[in-house]
Design a protein around this motif. Structure first.
Motif, PDB file in Angstrom:
ATOM      1  N   ARG A  20      -1.762  -3.785   7.962  1.00 38.58           N
ATOM      2  CA  ARG A  20      -1.450  -2.428   8.352  1.00 38.58           C
ATOM      3  C   ARG A  20      -1.507  -2.282   9.877  1.00 38.58           C
ATOM      4  NH1 ARG A  20      -4.297   3.169   6.369  1.00 38.58           N
ATOM      5  NH2 ARG A  20      -3.184   2.668   4.476  1.00 38.58           N
ATOM      6  N   PRO A  21      -0.438  -1.800  10.496  1.00 34.98           N
ATOM      7  CA  PRO A  21      -0.453  -1.615  11.946  1.00 34.98           C
ATOM      8  C   PRO A  21      -1.306  -0.415  12.324  1.00 34.98           C
ATOM      9  CG  PRO A  21       1.611  -0.846  11.010  1.00 34.98           C
ATOM     10  CD  PRO A  21       0.858  -1.503   9.885  1.00 34.98           C
ATOM     11  N   ASP A  27       4.374   8.022   5.230  1.00 35.54           N
ATOM     12  CA  ASP A  27       5.652   8.583   4.798  1.00 35.54           C
ATOM     13  C   ASP A  27       6.764   7.545   4.885  1.00 35.54           C
ATOM     14  OD1 ASP A  27       4.637  11.073   4.222  1.00 35.54           O
ATOM     15  OD2 ASP A  27       5.059  11.899   6.197  1.00 35.54           O
ATOM     16  N   ALA A  28       6.781   6.790   5.979  1.00 37.11           N
ATOM     17  CA  ALA A  28       7.791   5.743   6.125  1.00 37.11           C
ATOM     18  C   ALA A  28       7.598   4.662   5.071  1.00 37.11           C
ATOM     19  CB  ALA A  28       7.724   5.138   7.523  1.00 37.11           C
ATOM     20  N   ALA A  29       6.341   4.356   4.735  1.00 34.02           N
ATOM     21  CA  ALA A  29       6.059   3.359   3.709  1.00 34.02           C
ATOM     22  C   ALA A  29       6.600   3.802   2.360  1.00 34.02           C
ATOM     23  CB  ALA A  29       4.558   3.111   3.620  1.00 34.02           C
ATOM     24  N   VAL A  30       6.412   5.071   2.039  1.00 34.65           N
ATOM     25  CA  VAL A  30       6.921   5.598   0.770  1.00 34.65           C
ATOM     26  C   VAL A  30       8.444   5.553   0.748  1.00 34.65           C
ATOM     27  CG1 VAL A  30       7.093   7.660  -0.681  1.00 34.65           C
ATOM     28  CG2 VAL A  30       4.899   7.038   0.343  1.00 34.65           C
ATOM     29  N   ASP A  31       9.081   5.885   1.869  1.00 38.76           N
ATOM     30  CA  ASP A  31      10.546   5.817   1.939  1.00 38.76           C
ATOM     31  C   ASP A  31      11.048   4.385   1.729  1.00 38.76           C
ATOM     32  OD1 ASP A  31      10.914   8.515   2.370  1.00 38.76           O
ATOM     33  OD2 ASP A  31      10.937   8.339   4.555  1.00 38.76           O
ATOM     34  N   THR A  32      10.346   3.426   2.329  1.00 39.94           N
ATOM     35  CA  THR A  32      10.725   2.023   2.164  1.00 39.94           C
ATOM     36  C   THR A  32      10.596   1.599   0.711  1.00 39.94           C
ATOM     37  OG1 THR A  32      10.061   1.460   4.417  1.00 39.94           O
ATOM     38  CG2 THR A  32      10.144  -0.341   2.821  1.00 39.94           C
ATOM     39  N   VAL A  45      10.633  -5.537  -8.167  1.00 41.76           N
ATOM     40  CA  VAL A  45      10.018  -5.413  -6.845  1.00 41.76           C
ATOM     41  C   VAL A  45       8.537  -5.753  -6.957  1.00 41.76           C
ATOM     42  CG1 VAL A  45       9.562  -3.906  -4.892  1.00 41.76           C
ATOM     43  CG2 VAL A  45      11.658  -3.606  -6.223  1.00 41.76           C
ATOM     44  N   GLY A  46       8.110  -6.834  -6.300  1.00 40.23           N
ATOM     45  CA  GLY A  46       6.726  -7.266  -6.356  1.00 40.23           C
ATOM     46  C   GLY A  46       5.871  -6.661  -5.259  1.00 40.23           C
ATOM     47  N   VAL A  47       4.563  -6.741  -5.446  1.00 39.61           N
ATOM     48  CA  VAL A  47       3.630  -6.206  -4.461  1.00 39.61           C
ATOM     49  C   VAL A  47       3.786  -6.917  -3.118  1.00 39.61           C
ATOM     50  CG1 VAL A  47       1.177  -5.986  -3.873  1.00 39.61           C
ATOM     51  CG2 VAL A  47       1.966  -5.419  -6.180  1.00 39.61           C
ATOM     52  N   ILE A  54       6.866  -3.020   4.105  1.00 33.61           N
ATOM     53  CA  ILE A  54       6.144  -1.904   4.719  1.00 33.61           C
ATOM     54  C   ILE A  54       5.441  -2.332   5.999  1.00 33.61           C
ATOM     55  CG2 ILE A  54       4.179  -0.344   4.368  1.00 33.61           C
ATOM     56  CD1 ILE A  54       5.046  -0.222   1.390  1.00 33.61           C
ATOM     57  N   GLY A  55       5.046  -3.613   6.045  1.00 34.18           N
ATOM     58  CA  GLY A  55       4.357  -4.120   7.215  1.00 34.18           C
ATOM     59  C   GLY A  55       2.854  -4.165   7.074  1.00 34.18           C
ATOM     60  N   VAL A  56       2.375  -4.353   5.838  1.00 36.16           N
ATOM     61  CA  VAL A  56       0.947  -4.485   5.569  1.00 36.16           C
ATOM     62  C   VAL A  56       0.746  -5.734   4.722  1.00 36.16           C
ATOM     63  CG1 VAL A  56       0.598  -1.984   5.631  1.00 36.16           C
ATOM     64  CG2 VAL A  56       1.028  -3.105   3.431  1.00 36.16           C
ATOM     65  N   ASN A  57      -0.513  -6.113   4.496  1.00 34.38           N
ATOM     66  CA  ASN A  57      -0.759  -7.158   3.510  1.00 34.38           C
ATOM     67  C   ASN A  57      -1.092  -6.489   2.182  1.00 34.38           C
ATOM     68  OD1 ASN A  57      -3.462  -6.382   3.602  1.00 34.38           O
ATOM     69  ND2 ASN A  57      -4.081  -8.091   4.903  1.00 34.38           N
TER      70      ASN A  57
END
Length: 208
Positions: A20-21, A27-32, A45-47, A54-57
């Motif tokens: 996570r940055p 909100d952007a993560a949900v849109d992605t 779609v996998g985790v 999204i840009g997180v682990n």
């Protein structure tokens, strides 16, 4: 005032520069996630793919949304708040039943084939072949809620025909969504929606 606690996982991500940055945008993560689920369906779609997009682990994704299911539910909410909620909004407008259902069909054709969005309906299509009964129950509940909303509006003017006319509306919406996903030309989709609207209006003759 109590200081806000940060989970060990997120703290480690920030220190290491992974996951996570610092300016994580939920909100952007949900849109992605909504885009991925819409394009490929829930099961496909996998985790790990969600986390990467999204840009997180993955641990950070779970920390933020609880689970893949939790993120999917957030994505469905976002979809309903945006273009996907057009049915309820249209039925709340002024007009007689034939006019309103005609608008629903035409807006469905426009929404499902819009150039700036993915084809079809997230609620109708994202769990069509899903192997998880809990996830299917989520979209089943939304579809049932939508059906009841349509049925109640029809019943205000045509109570005795409400069930069969509701089925007509739902079959039409499902067909328009499927056709859009199959790549039907938007103009052809709108023509089909207009034919369906004319057919619905014709069915109202003599009903009440």
């Amino acid at each position: 005032m109590t200081a806000k606690k940060t989970s060990p996982t997120l703290a480690q991500d920030r220190k290491s520069g992974r996951g996570r940055p610092r300016a994580f945008d939920a909100d952007a993560a949900v849109d992605t996630a909504m885009t991925l689920f819409h394009r490929r369906g829930y099961d496909a779609v996998g985790v790990a793919e969600l986390a990467e997009a999204i840009g997180v682990n993955p641990p950070s994704l779970y920390a933020a949304f609880g689970s893949k299911k939790g993120l999917f539910e957030r994505a469905l909410e976002r979809y309903q708040e945006s273009g996907g909620g057009f049915v309820a909004r249209t039925l709340a407008e002024e007009g007689n039943l034939a006019e309103l259902i005609g608008r629903v069909f035409l807006r469905a054709a426009e929404t499902y084939s819009a150039a700036d969005s993915l084809p079809g309906c997230l609620v109708l299509d994202s769990t069509r072949n899903c192997s998880d009964p809990e996830i299917r129950a989520v979209t089943d509940a939304l579809r049932a809620e939508g059906r009841e909303h349509i049925r109640r509006r029809i019943a205000r003017e045509f109570p005795r025909a409400a069930e069969v006319l509701t089925d007509y509306v739902l079959v039409t919406l499902s067909g328009l969504s499927a056709a859009a996903r199959d790549g039907m030309d938007p103009a052809a989709l709108r023509r089909s929606a207009q034919i369906a609207a004319d057919g619905f209006a014709a069915q109202l003759g003599g009903k009440g």
